[in-house]
Scaffold this motif. Structure first.
Motif, mmCIF file in Angstrom:
data_model
loop_
_atom_site.group_PDB
_atom_site.id
_atom_site.type_symbol
_atom_site.label_atom_id
_atom_site.label_comp_id
_atom_site.label_asym_id
_atom_site.label_seq_id
_atom_site.Cartn_x
_atom_site.Cartn_y
_atom_site.Cartn_z
ATOM 1 N N HIS A 55 -10.623 29.353 9.923
ATOM 2 C CA HIS A 55 -11.949 29.961 9.969
ATOM 3 C C HIS A 55 -12.337 30.225 11.423
ATOM 4 N N LYS A 56 -12.944 31.363 11.647
ATOM 5 C CA LYS A 56 -13.308 31.822 12.984
ATOM 6 C C LYS A 56 -14.061 30.760 13.793
ATOM 7 N N ASP A 57 -14.956 30.026 13.147
ATOM 8 C CA ASP A 57 -15.778 29.032 13.843
ATOM 9 C C ASP A 57 -14.982 27.819 14.315
ATOM 10 N N TYR A 58 -13.740 27.691 13.865
ATOM 11 C CA TYR A 58 -12.957 26.493 14.183
ATOM 12 C C TYR A 58 -11.688 26.811 14.973
ATOM 13 N N ARG A 59 -11.557 28.019 15.461
ATOM 14 C CA ARG A 59 -10.371 28.382 16.242
ATOM 15 C C ARG A 59 -10.455 27.805 17.656
ATOM 16 N N ASN A 60 -9.297 27.709 18.279
ATOM 17 C CA ASN A 60 -9.171 27.192 19.656
ATOM 18 C C ASN A 60 -9.500 25.711 19.763
ATOM 19 N N HIS A 61 -9.265 24.983 18.668
ATOM 20 C CA HIS A 61 -9.464 23.531 18.678
ATOM 21 C C HIS A 61 -8.207 22.791 18.235
ATOM 22 N N GLY A 62 -7.080 23.486 18.199
ATOM 23 C CA GLY A 62 -5.820 22.835 17.857
ATOM 24 C C GLY A 62 -5.529 22.726 16.368
ATOM 25 N N ILE A 63 -6.336 23.371 15.548
ATOM 26 C CA ILE A 63 -6.144 23.274 14.096
ATOM 27 C C ILE A 63 -4.873 23.998 13.676
ATOM 28 N N GLY A 64 -4.649 25.196 14.193
ATOM 29 C CA GLY A 64 -3.423 25.918 13.876
ATOM 30 C C GLY A 64 -2.189 25.126 14.296
ATOM 31 N N LYS A 65 -2.261 24.533 15.466
ATOM 32 C CA LYS A 65 -1.142 23.710 15.953
ATOM 33 C C LYS A 65 -0.886 22.540 15.019
ATOM 34 N N ARG A 66 -1.955 21.875 14.595
ATOM 35 C CA ARG A 66 -1.802 20.728 13.682
ATOM 36 C C ARG A 66 -1.194 21.157 12.349
ATOM 37 N N LEU A 67 -1.655 22.277 11.801
ATOM 38 C CA LEU A 67 -1.079 22.784 10.551
ATOM 39 C C LEU A 67 0.403 23.098 10.736
ATOM 40 N N LEU A 68 0.734 23.724 11.840
ATOM 41 C CA LEU A 68 2.116 24.099 12.112
ATOM 42 C C LEU A 68 2.994 22.866 12.328
ATOM 43 N N GLU A 69 2.492 21.886 13.038
ATOM 44 C CA GLU A 69 3.244 20.636 13.219
ATOM 45 C C GLU A 69 3.554 19.995 11.874
ATOM 46 N N GLU A 70 2.561 19.963 11.003
ATOM 47 C CA GLU A 70 2.755 19.358 9.679
ATOM 48 C C GLU A 70 3.762 20.157 8.861
ATOM 49 N N LEU A 71 3.697 21.495 8.940
ATOM 50 C CA LEU A 71 4.668 22.323 8.236
ATOM 51 C C LEU A 71 6.079 22.043 8.734
ATOM 52 N N LEU A 72 6.261 22.008 10.043
ATOM 53 C CA LEU A 72 7.597 21.787 10.596
ATOM 54 C C LEU A 72 8.129 20.411 10.231
ATOM 55 N N GLU A 73 7.263 19.417 10.215
ATOM 56 C CA GLU A 73 7.678 18.075 9.791
ATOM 57 C C GLU A 73 8.120 18.102 8.321
ATOM 58 N N TRP A 74 7.338 18.778 7.469
ATOM 59 C CA TRP A 74 7.700 18.916 6.057
ATOM 60 C C TRP A 74 9.039 19.640 5.918
ATOM 61 N N ALA A 75 9.214 20.730 6.672
ATOM 62 C CA ALA A 75 10.441 21.528 6.582
ATOM 63 C C ALA A 75 11.661 20.716 7.025
ATOM 64 N N MET A 76 11.507 19.914 8.076
ATOM 65 C CA MET A 76 12.635 19.105 8.556
ATOM 66 C C MET A 76 13.062 18.063 7.526
ATOM 67 N N LYS A 77 12.107 17.567 6.763
ATOM 68 C CA LYS A 77 12.413 16.581 5.723
ATOM 69 C C LYS A 77 12.899 17.233 4.430
ATOM 70 N N ASN A 78 12.638 18.526 4.287
ATOM 71 C CA ASN A 78 13.008 19.226 3.057
ATOM 72 C C ASN A 78 14.501 19.529 3.089
ATOM 73 N N PRO A 79 15.244 19.062 2.082
ATOM 74 C CA PRO A 79 16.706 19.257 2.112
ATOM 75 C C PRO A 79 17.148 20.709 1.954
ATOM 76 N N TYR A 80 16.263 21.584 1.549
ATOM 77 C CA TYR A 80 16.618 22.978 1.300
ATOM 78 C C TYR A 80 16.322 23.901 2.485
ATOM 79 N N ILE A 81 15.248 23.610 3.224
ATOM 80 C CA ILE A 81 14.763 24.537 4.236
ATOM 81 C C ILE A 81 15.446 24.297 5.580
ATOM 82 N N LYS A 82 16.015 25.359 6.132
ATOM 83 C CA LYS A 82 16.681 25.300 7.439
ATOM 84 C C LYS A 82 16.056 26.264 8.446
ATOM 85 N N LYS A 83 15.389 27.303 7.945
ATOM 86 C CA LYS A 83 14.823 28.324 8.825
ATOM 87 C C LYS A 83 13.392 28.627 8.393
#
Length: 171
Positions: A95-123
């Protein structure tokens, strides 16, 4: 603020808030392919869509909460093709009111952590408007590299086109 953000997997009850954020981001006409007049998703449709991601072990939807309010979300989807099943792409909205506070980074970090643990996802891949410099900077900071561009892929108006930048990260 970033340390006060809680990231969790979406549930069907989040559908209305996810739609609200999506409509607001689409209305900005800056970051998404979809025009507001094209967007016809309903709460019921969004609930079914969320459920379809939750039951697919190669896909996920994450939400970012600030003081129990959803302020952003990220969706990762993987093609239903055997030779592409190790890949997937994501889209993210804050949401526009919450940008530039690291929220996108946090979402992306969580996605990458999930992907690394996922036995199917490599890219993990994405497409981003060439004009979205803040997002591109974040993706590069997180280890994504440009793998190509679709030149003049997005038509802004009769005389203006922008590129769709394709980026990826191996996990």
């Amino acid at each position: 603020m970033s340390h006060q953000i809680k990231i969790r997997v979406a549930v069907q009850e989040d559908a209305e808030k996810l739609l609200e954020i999506q409509r607001a981001v689409i209305a900005e006409e800056l970051y998404l392919m979809t025009a507001l007049e094209e967007f016809q998703q309903t709460v019921t449709g969004q609930q079914a869509w969320i459920q379809s991601k939750l039951i697919n072990e190669r896909e996920t939807i994450l939400v970012a909460q600030f003081h129990n309010e959803i302020v952003g979300w990220l969706m990762f989807q993987s093609p239903n093709r055997q030779r592409l099943s190790h890949t997937g792409t994501f889209g993210m909205m804050v949401h526009k009111d919450y940008r530039n506070h690291g929220i996108g980074k946090r979402l992306l970090e969580e996605l990458l952590e999930w992907a690394m643990k996922n036995p199917y996802i490599k890219k993990v891949g994405l497409g981003v408007f060439s004009t979205n410099e803040r997002a591109i900077a974040l993706y590069k900071k997180m280890g994504f590299v440009e793998e190509g561009r679709k030149i003049h892929e997005i038509k802004i108006n009769d005389n203006e086109y922008i590129d769709d930048v394709l980026m990826y990260k191996m996990v």
